[in-house]
Design a protein around this motif. Sequence first.
Motif, PDB file in Angstrom:
ATOM      1  N   PRO A 150     -30.840   4.299  -7.558  1.00  0.00           N
ATOM      2  CA  PRO A 150     -29.802   4.091  -6.545  1.00  0.00           C
ATOM      3  C   PRO A 150     -29.608   5.259  -5.587  1.00  0.00           C
ATOM      4  CG  PRO A 150     -28.816   4.494  -8.698  1.00  0.00           C
ATOM      5  CD  PRO A 150     -30.286   4.326  -8.930  1.00  0.00           C
ATOM      6  N   GLN A 151     -29.908   6.469  -6.021  1.00  0.00           N
ATOM      7  CA  GLN A 151     -29.651   7.626  -5.156  1.00  0.00           C
ATOM      8  C   GLN A 151     -30.443   7.558  -3.857  1.00  0.00           C
ATOM      9  OE1 GLN A 151     -30.403   7.733  -8.396  1.00  0.00           O
ATOM     10  NE2 GLN A 151     -28.406   8.277  -9.192  1.00  0.00           N
ATOM     11  N   ILE A 152     -31.638   6.957  -3.892  1.00  0.00           N
ATOM     12  CA  ILE A 152     -32.451   6.852  -2.687  1.00  0.00           C
ATOM     13  C   ILE A 152     -32.710   5.398  -2.328  1.00  0.00           C
ATOM     14  CG2 ILE A 152     -33.522   9.114  -2.992  1.00  0.00           C
ATOM     15  CD1 ILE A 152     -36.015   7.670  -4.067  1.00  0.00           C
ATOM     16  N   ASP A 153     -32.011   4.471  -2.983  1.00  0.00           N
ATOM     17  CA  ASP A 153     -32.146   3.038  -2.729  1.00  0.00           C
ATOM     18  C   ASP A 153     -33.599   2.588  -2.833  1.00  0.00           C
ATOM     19  OD1 ASP A 153     -31.236   0.483  -2.189  1.00  0.00           O
ATOM     20  OD2 ASP A 153     -31.520   0.697  -0.031  1.00  0.00           O
ATOM     21  N   ALA A 154     -34.285   3.046  -3.878  1.00  0.00           N
ATOM     22  CA  ALA A 154     -35.695   2.721  -4.058  1.00  0.00           C
ATOM     23  C   ALA A 154     -35.868   1.728  -5.199  1.00  0.00           C
ATOM     24  CB  ALA A 154     -36.483   3.994  -4.359  1.00  0.00           C
ATOM     25  N   TRP A 155     -36.769   0.775  -4.997  1.00  0.00           N
ATOM     26  CA  TRP A 155     -37.081  -0.231  -6.010  1.00  0.00           C
ATOM     27  C   TRP A 155     -38.506  -0.030  -6.511  1.00  0.00           C
ATOM     28  CZ3 TRP A 155     -33.820  -3.905  -8.060  1.00  0.00           C
ATOM     29  CH2 TRP A 155     -32.606  -4.102  -7.393  1.00  0.00           C
ATOM     30  N   TYR A 156     -38.681  -0.092  -7.834  1.00  0.00           N
ATOM     31  CA  TYR A 156     -39.977   0.125  -8.465  1.00  0.00           C
ATOM     32  C   TYR A 156     -40.256  -0.972  -9.485  1.00  0.00           C
ATOM     33  CZ  TYR A 156     -38.797   5.003  -7.157  1.00  0.00           C
ATOM     34  OH  TYR A 156     -38.406   6.140  -6.513  1.00  0.00           O
ATOM     35  N   VAL A 157     -41.511  -1.016  -9.937  1.00  0.00           N
ATOM     36  CA  VAL A 157     -41.856  -1.814 -11.093  1.00  0.00           C
ATOM     37  C   VAL A 157     -42.681  -0.939 -12.034  1.00  0.00           C
ATOM     38  CG1 VAL A 157     -43.923  -2.783  -9.941  1.00  0.00           C
ATOM     39  CG2 VAL A 157     -42.950  -3.924 -11.957  1.00  0.00           C
ATOM     40  N   LEU A 249     -24.765   6.522 -11.108  1.00  0.00           N
ATOM     41  CA  LEU A 249     -24.464   5.348 -10.316  1.00  0.00           C
ATOM     42  C   LEU A 249     -23.224   5.501  -9.466  1.00  0.00           C
ATOM     43  CD1 LEU A 249     -25.184   2.486 -12.856  1.00  0.00           C
ATOM     44  CD2 LEU A 249     -26.722   3.687 -11.325  1.00  0.00           C
ATOM     45  N   LEU A 250     -22.464   6.529  -9.661  1.00  0.00           N
ATOM     46  CA  LEU A 250     -21.220   6.688  -8.929  1.00  0.00           C
ATOM     47  C   LEU A 250     -21.460   6.765  -7.431  1.00  0.00           C
ATOM     48  CD1 LEU A 250     -19.355   9.227 -11.188  1.00  0.00           C
ATOM     49  CD2 LEU A 250     -18.650   6.894 -10.722  1.00  0.00           C
ATOM     50  N   ALA A 251     -20.578   6.085  -6.695  1.00  0.00           N
ATOM     51  CA  ALA A 251     -20.566   6.132  -5.227  1.00  0.00           C
ATOM     52  C   ALA A 251     -21.842   5.631  -4.599  1.00  0.00           C
ATOM     53  CB  ALA A 251     -20.284   7.566  -4.733  1.00  0.00           C
ATOM     54  N   THR A 252     -22.659   4.893  -5.341  1.00  0.00           N
ATOM     55  CA  THR A 252     -23.882   4.355  -4.743  1.00  0.00           C
ATOM     56  C   THR A 252     -23.920   2.847  -4.806  1.00  0.00           C
ATOM     57  OG1 THR A 252     -25.108   4.429  -6.826  1.00  0.00           O
ATOM     58  CG2 THR A 252     -25.199   6.390  -5.435  1.00  0.00           C
ATOM     59  N   THR A 253     -23.016   2.206  -5.527  1.00  0.00           N
ATOM     60  CA  THR A 253     -23.144   0.779  -5.751  1.00  0.00           C
ATOM     61  C   THR A 253     -22.954  -0.049  -4.502  1.00  0.00           C
ATOM     62  OG1 THR A 253     -20.822   0.631  -6.360  1.00  0.00           O
ATOM     63  CG2 THR A 253     -22.402   0.961  -8.144  1.00  0.00           C
ATOM     64  N   ALA A 254     -22.274   0.478  -3.504  1.00  0.00           N
ATOM     65  CA  ALA A 254     -22.038  -0.319  -2.309  1.00  0.00           C
ATOM     66  C   ALA A 254     -23.012  -0.003  -1.192  1.00  0.00           C
ATOM     67  CB  ALA A 254     -20.610  -0.100  -1.814  1.00  0.00           C
TER      68      ALA A 254
END
Length: 260
Positions: A150-157, A249-254
């Motif tokens: 979440p810190q860099i809004d990156a998605w991985y597999v 995860l704090l302050a990144t969920t939105a």
Amino acid sequence: MTTMRTVRTATALGLLTALVALGALPAAAAEGLPAAPTPEQAASAPQTLDTLSRFFARDGALARTAAAPRVEGASVPVRILSPDFVAGKPGAPVARVEFRASRAVASDGQKASLWTVKQAGGWQVVNIATGDDEIRYAELGGGGLVFREPQIDAWYVQKGTKVLPLDEDAVRAVGRNGTSLAAYRSRVAHAYGEKLPGSAYARKGAAGGYDAASSAVSPAEVPTATDGAGGVGGVGGTVAAGAGLGVLLLATTARRRRRA
């Protein structure tokens, strides 16, 4: 093109309940919301569909009565980078399931992601997010373990001992060919190792690179029951998640990005 994706909490489902699911508020705030034996049943409940109609009509793109929302397919587990993995705990998986997501579609093609969590009364919808990132990346993962940093809004597999990118943010982090699981662990340990729960960084009240005090939702930002928009602080607004998901995860969920 990359634009900011706003996570909006639909008013009828309760801003407070979304925060309950993220560990910020007591469970009593979730009373009165629809619950069901499965995430799919919770997502398709009449009250949820009614809320979706207002959500899809929030910007005047179509009339609420014409939204005709439907929920497509099964829910998917949404995994987030695990603090235990970052801390190097033996046997810790790279990510852990935080909620399940279902894809909702309006009559005009708008899409949204319904977040559900399991509570004492059953599965409950606690949040509605614009777009369908959570489900789309799960599909792109092709059966691998899909997760988000979440810190860099990156998605991985994760596939075996490899971590492969699913979006451009992940490409910038690990390259187009990905990296080994061990190398990825070294990268996130270097980036976040001093910001884990219990750290001096956490005790200062900072989280995910943001000051938690500045990211909390104020009463003025809570939408009224008549607007149906459910916006949280506008575009780029943040919701402080609380200790339930860990400092990572704090302050990144939105904050999400949607590829157009």
